[in-house]
Design an enzyme around this catalytic site. Structure first.
Site, PDB file in Angstrom:
ATOM      1  N   MET A  30       0.847  -1.193   0.000  1.00  0.00           N
ATOM      2  CA  MET A  30       0.000   0.000   0.000  1.00  0.00           C
ATOM      3  C   MET A  30       0.888   1.250   0.000  1.00  0.00           C
ATOM      4  SD  MET A  30      -3.421  -0.975   2.066  1.00  0.00           S
ATOM      5  CE  MET A  30      -2.812  -0.778   3.721  1.00  0.00           C
ATOM      6  N   GLY A  36      10.787  -2.995   5.567  1.00  0.00           N
ATOM      7  CA  GLY A  36      10.004  -4.242   5.501  1.00  0.00           C
ATOM      8  C   GLY A  36       9.622  -4.537   4.058  1.00  0.00           C
ATOM      9  N   HIS A  37       9.091  -3.507   3.370  1.00  0.00           N
ATOM     10  CA  HIS A  37       8.732  -3.666   1.953  1.00  0.00           C
ATOM     11  C   HIS A  37       9.981  -3.986   1.131  1.00  0.00           C
ATOM     12  CE1 HIS A  37       5.545  -0.600   3.266  1.00  0.00           C
ATOM     13  NE2 HIS A  37       4.848  -1.666   2.931  1.00  0.00           N
ATOM     14  N   GLY A 147       4.798 -10.331   3.630  1.00  0.00           N
ATOM     15  CA  GLY A 147       5.520 -10.304   4.900  1.00  0.00           C
ATOM     16  C   GLY A 147       4.801 -11.065   6.001  1.00  0.00           C
ATOM     17  N   LYS A 149       4.799 -10.173   8.905  1.00  0.00           N
ATOM     18  CA  LYS A 149       4.213  -9.136   9.777  1.00  0.00           C
ATOM     19  C   LYS A 149       2.688  -9.286   9.766  1.00  0.00           C
ATOM     20  CE  LYS A 149       3.469  -5.057  11.640  1.00  0.00           C
ATOM     21  NZ  LYS A 149       2.738  -4.209  10.735  1.00  0.00           N
ATOM     22  N   GLN A 153      -2.736 -12.759   6.984  1.00  0.00           N
ATOM     23  CA  GLN A 153      -2.914 -12.423   5.561  1.00  0.00           C
ATOM     24  C   GLN A 153      -2.218 -13.457   4.671  1.00  0.00           C
ATOM     25  OE1 GLN A 153      -2.751  -8.292   3.859  1.00  0.00           O
ATOM     26  NE2 GLN A 153      -0.651  -8.862   3.434  1.00  0.00           N
ATOM     27  N   SER A 185       6.228  -0.512  10.123  1.00  0.00           N
ATOM     28  CA  SER A 185       4.884  -0.403   9.563  1.00  0.00           C
ATOM     29  C   SER A 185       4.711   1.015   9.045  1.00  0.00           C
ATOM     30  CB  SER A 185       3.839  -0.688  10.648  1.00  0.00           C
ATOM     31  OG  SER A 185       2.574  -0.199  10.242  1.00  0.00           O
ATOM     32  N   SER A 186       3.992   1.163   7.933  1.00  0.00           N
ATOM     33  CA  SER A 186       3.718   2.513   7.419  1.00  0.00           C
ATOM     34  C   SER A 186       2.954   3.320   8.456  1.00  0.00           C
ATOM     35  CB  SER A 186       2.902   2.438   6.132  1.00  0.00           C
ATOM     36  OG  SER A 186       3.551   1.594   5.204  1.00  0.00           O
TER      37      SER A 186
HETATM   38  P1  AMP Z   1       1.457  -2.935   3.469  1.00  0.00           P
HETATM   39  O1  AMP Z   1       1.984  -1.864   2.573  1.00  0.00           O
HETATM   40  O2  AMP Z   1       1.484  -2.553   4.924  1.00  0.00           O
HETATM   41  O3  AMP Z   1       0.139  -3.495   3.007  1.00  0.00           O
HETATM   42  O4  AMP Z   1       2.484  -4.137   3.373  1.00  0.00           O
HETATM   43  C1  AMP Z   1       2.842  -4.681   2.138  1.00  0.00           C
HETATM   44  C2  AMP Z   1       3.595  -5.959   2.372  1.00  0.00           C
HETATM   45  O5  AMP Z   1       4.758  -5.688   3.154  1.00  0.00           O
HETATM   46  C3  AMP Z   1       2.782  -7.006   3.136  1.00  0.00           C
HETATM   47  O6  AMP Z   1       3.040  -8.287   2.600  1.00  0.00           O
HETATM   48  C4  AMP Z   1       3.320  -6.864   4.528  1.00  0.00           C
HETATM   49  O7  AMP Z   1       3.209  -8.046   5.296  1.00  0.00           O
HETATM   50  C5  AMP Z   1       4.776  -6.548   4.272  1.00  0.00           C
HETATM   51  N1  AMP Z   1       5.354  -5.881   5.433  1.00  0.00           N
HETATM   52  C6  AMP Z   1       4.893  -4.771   6.057  1.00  0.00           C
HETATM   53  N2  AMP Z   1       5.661  -4.483   7.135  1.00  0.00           N
HETATM   54  C7  AMP Z   1       6.619  -5.448   7.196  1.00  0.00           C
HETATM   55  C8  AMP Z   1       7.703  -5.721   8.081  1.00  0.00           C
HETATM   56  N3  AMP Z   1       7.966  -4.949   9.146  1.00  0.00           N
HETATM   57  N4  AMP Z   1       8.468  -6.808   7.822  1.00  0.00           N
HETATM   58  C9  AMP Z   1       8.210  -7.603   6.758  1.00  0.00           C
HETATM   59  N5  AMP Z   1       7.215  -7.403   5.884  1.00  0.00           N
HETATM   60  C10 AMP Z   1       6.423  -6.347   6.093  1.00  0.00           C
END
Ligand code: AMP
Length: 281
Positions: A30, A36-37, A147, A149, A153, A185-186
């Site tokens: 997103m 993490g991304h 992830g 995290k 999901q 986390s964002s």
């Molecule tokens: P998001 O943008 O928050 O929807 O995350 C996009 C992807 O990045 C998802 O697969 C999340 O699980 C992964 N993700 C987000 N934060 C982390 C993190 N701290 N470590 C590993 N993967 C992450």
């Protein structure tokens, strides 16, 4: 790096890439990228010739009182970070591009999506499963990277891909943390300095559970209570859930055997943070 905003554009580009016999990896996000991304991007680069990063704040996975409007967005910043990490294509559609006027088809994964975040955020996993299906259909990647995290999901998407015979390998990647243990986390940008510090109770509680298990604790109720009490000692923490469920189907259990998921969702002010650890006797 190419930036595609329409489905037609990205499909055309990928058609050429596929005709050259190159493998394609998809990293759905997103946006508002962090390490993490970028760790998902690194994994994708190791396994695939071409990496597509999707950036889409998906309205259907947010509840009516959630932070869809306020969710942080910065495409220019994301494009710089993605290019530096070696992303080949960014796919960043608008909500109108993904959900046209008469949109009415949704993907619903039962069972594994019904506990934890599925229970506290009704409709969330239907939105996730629907958008991931759309992204897999648009990009048709050989592998897609998610992830741990968001552990539930990953389980929901793996179930869906297997059940619906989708032709993509789902790869899960470990949680990336700040040096002090806070999972990236964002949403961390919303936290005040006090809330940011309070948020560390999550990592401490996961470690406490690991320690108790290492010392022989097998009673799930006692483990859960110890973790819950640890979090409740933090005055800024507002617990959404603390659950320990068996893997891979997130079923209820009383005694620790095999691998189980300890999953936490806790609010600090208006910000809801999630974290988790896999425990094993
Ligand atoms: P998001 O943008 O928050 O929807 O995350 C996009 C992807 O990045 C998802 O697969 C999340 O699980 C992964 N993700 C987000 N934060 C982390 C993190 N701290 N470590 C590993 N993967 C992450």
């Amino acid at each position: 790096m190419r930036l595609c905003k329409t489905i037609e554009e990205v499909r055309l580009l990928l058609k050429t890439i596929r005709s050259e016999g190159k493998s394609i990896g998809l990293v759905p996000t997103m946006g508002y990228l962090h390490q993490g991304h970028l760790s998902l991007v690194r994994q994708a680069k190791e396994r695939c010739d071409v990496v597509v990063l999707s950036i889409f704040v998906n309205p259907t996975q947010f509840g009516p009182n959630e932070d869809y409007e306020a969710y942080p967005r910065d495409l220019d910043r994301d494009a710089t970070l993605a290019a530096d990490a070696g992303v080949n294509i960014i796919f960043a559609p608008t909500a109108q591009e993904m959900y046209t006027r008469f949109f009415s088809s949704y993907v619903n994964v039962t069972g594994v999506s019904e506990s934890l975040c599925g229970k506290s955020r009704p409709g969330h996993f239907q939105g996730v499963a629907t958008v991931v299906t759309k992204l897999l259909n648009i990009i048709q990647p050989d592998a897609a990277f998610f992830g741990q995290k968001d552990f539930q999901q990953v389980l929901v998407i793996k179930r869906m891909v297997e059940d619906l015979n989708m032709n993509t390998e789902i790869v899960d990647v470990p949680i990336i943390r700040e040096p002090d243990g806070l999972a990236l986390s964002s949403r961390n940008v919303y936290l005040s300095p006090g809330e940011r510090k309070a948020g560390l109770v999550l990592f401490r509680s996961l470690n406490l559970a690991q320690e108790l298990v290492a010392n022989g604790e097998k009673d799930i109720n006692r483990l859960r209570t110890a973790v819950l009490n640890n979090i409740l000692e933090e005055p800024l923490a507002n617990v959404d859930y603390v659950e320990i469920l068996a893997l891979p189907n997130l079923t209820k259990i009383e005694h620790l055997s095999g691998k189980v998921l300890l999953a936490l969702a806790v609010r600090f002010g208006n910000t809801r943070l999630i974290d988790n650890a896999v425990l094993e006797a």
